[in-house]
Scaffold this active site. Structure first.
Site, PDB file in Angstrom:
ATOM      1  N   CYS A   2      59.908 -40.425  -7.936  1.00 36.12           N
ATOM      2  CA  CYS A   2      59.843 -40.532  -6.477  1.00 36.12           C
ATOM      3  C   CYS A   2      59.767 -39.099  -5.960  1.00 36.12           C
ATOM      4  CB  CYS A   2      61.005 -41.334  -5.901  1.00 36.12           C
ATOM      5  SG  CYS A   2      62.638 -40.596  -6.031  1.00 36.12           S
ATOM      6  N   HIS A  37      79.697 -36.652 -27.956  1.00 34.95           N
ATOM      7  CA  HIS A  37      78.937 -37.242 -26.851  1.00 34.95           C
ATOM      8  C   HIS A  37      78.992 -38.767 -26.883  1.00 34.95           C
ATOM      9  CE1 HIS A  37      77.594 -33.253 -25.975  1.00 34.95           C
ATOM     10  NE2 HIS A  37      77.081 -33.122 -27.176  1.00 34.95           N
ATOM     11  N   HIS A  90      72.630 -35.182 -25.180  1.00 33.46           N
ATOM     12  CA  HIS A  90      74.035 -35.314 -24.765  1.00 33.46           C
ATOM     13  C   HIS A  90      74.348 -36.630 -24.053  1.00 33.46           C
ATOM     14  CE1 HIS A  90      74.992 -30.695 -24.783  1.00 33.46           C
ATOM     15  NE2 HIS A  90      74.432 -31.119 -25.909  1.00 33.46           N
ATOM     16  N   ASP A 135      57.520 -44.760  -6.531  1.00 36.27           N
ATOM     17  CA  ASP A 135      57.175 -45.137  -5.154  1.00 36.27           C
ATOM     18  C   ASP A 135      55.880 -44.408  -4.784  1.00 36.27           C
ATOM     19  OD1 ASP A 135      57.880 -42.523  -4.612  1.00 36.27           O
ATOM     20  OD2 ASP A 135      59.405 -43.012  -3.108  1.00 36.27           O
ATOM     21  N   ARG A 183      57.577 -34.405  -5.843  1.00 30.04           N
ATOM     22  CA  ARG A 183      57.226 -33.420  -4.809  1.00 30.04           C
ATOM     23  C   ARG A 183      57.706 -32.014  -5.153  1.00 30.04           C
ATOM     24  NH1 ARG A 183      58.560 -37.486   0.207  1.00 30.04           N
ATOM     25  NH2 ARG A 183      56.470 -38.388   0.382  1.00 30.04           N
ATOM     26  N   THR A 218      61.902 -36.861  -4.785  1.00 28.97           N
ATOM     27  CA  THR A 218      62.897 -35.948  -5.379  1.00 28.97           C
ATOM     28  C   THR A 218      63.344 -36.392  -6.764  1.00 28.97           C
ATOM     29  OG1 THR A 218      64.676 -37.259  -4.426  1.00 28.97           O
ATOM     30  CG2 THR A 218      63.890 -35.381  -3.110  1.00 28.97           C
ATOM     31  N   GLY A 219      63.063 -37.623  -7.126  1.00 31.45           N
ATOM     32  CA  GLY A 219      63.602 -38.204  -8.355  1.00 31.45           C
ATOM     33  C   GLY A 219      65.024 -38.708  -8.170  1.00 31.45           C
TER      34      GLY A 219
HETATM   35  C1  RB5 Z   1      59.971 -41.051   0.198  1.00 30.67           C
HETATM   36  O1  RB5 Z   1      59.570 -40.378   1.349  1.00 30.67           O
HETATM   37  C2  RB5 Z   1      61.166 -40.342  -0.420  1.00 30.67           C
HETATM   38  O2  RB5 Z   1      62.292 -40.525   0.351  1.00 30.67           O
HETATM   39  C3  RB5 Z   1      61.391 -40.862  -1.831  1.00 30.67           C
HETATM   40  O3  RB5 Z   1      60.240 -40.685  -2.587  1.00 30.67           O
HETATM   41  C4  RB5 Z   1      62.487 -40.210  -2.646  1.00 30.67           C
HETATM   42  O4  RB5 Z   1      62.394 -38.821  -2.619  1.00 30.67           O
HETATM   43  C5  RB5 Z   1      63.841 -40.707  -2.430  1.00 30.67           C
HETATM   44  O5  RB5 Z   1      64.811 -40.308  -3.116  1.00 30.67           O
END
Ligand code: RB5
Length: 142
Positions: free
Chosen positions: A65, A133, A98, A8, A109, A67-68
């Site tokens: 994204c 596994h 695994h 994203d 981020r 946080t992933g």
């Molecule tokens: C976008 O602001 C943020 O919510 C997205 O990149 C992600 O972290 C969602 O899980």
């Protein structure tokens, strides 16, 4: 290896670095978007990459994204996909060894290019260990 990548807006900049890393390391990478920092919805890109990997068009995928977490939750809705959030290089190798993960997800981020590069090195160097596994991974599919 044929790799599909996507992110994203929060993962856009780091995705460009990942794309360059993959090509520098001899992989055939396809960038499935997003292509700018304009705000988009992460499930759209996670689905694109996950469906392409599930169809067998790509051997593995990379998603990013903020946080992933969002991309991993979304990708894991697609049958056959095992998407793993990699916060460090050890997570990356264990996800292959695994969990036989086929998509690696990065928290754009909360990481940096060096950590992502080391994680990708570990990811590509590791193989699924099978054995106990195998049974566990088989139980994941509904
Ligand atoms: C976008 O602001 C943020 O919510 C997205 O990149 C992600 O972290 C969602 O899980």
């Amino acid at each position: 290896m044929k790799i599909a990548i996507g992110s994203d807006h929060a993962g856009y900049e780091l995705k460009r670095a990942v794309y360059a890393w993959l090509r520098e390391h001899g992989h055939e990478a396809e960038d499935m978007g997003t292509y700018s920092e304009d705000s988009v919805d992460y499930p759209d890109y996670a689905r694109k990459v996950a469906e392409a990997v599930a169809r067998g068009e790509y051997e593995q995928g990379v998603l990013l994204c903020g946080t992933g977490i969002g991309v991993s939750i979304s990708a894991n809705k697609i049958p056959g996909i095992r998407a793993a959030l990699a916060c460090n290089p050890e997570f990356a190798s264990l996800a292959r060894q695994h969990n036989n993960a086929n998509i690696i997800c990065f928290p754009a981020r909360f990481t940096d290019r060096e950590t992502v590069g080391k994680s990708l090195e570990k990811w590509f160097a590791a193989d699924f260990e099978g054995g106990r596994h195998e049974r566990r991974v088989a139980k994941i599919e509904p």
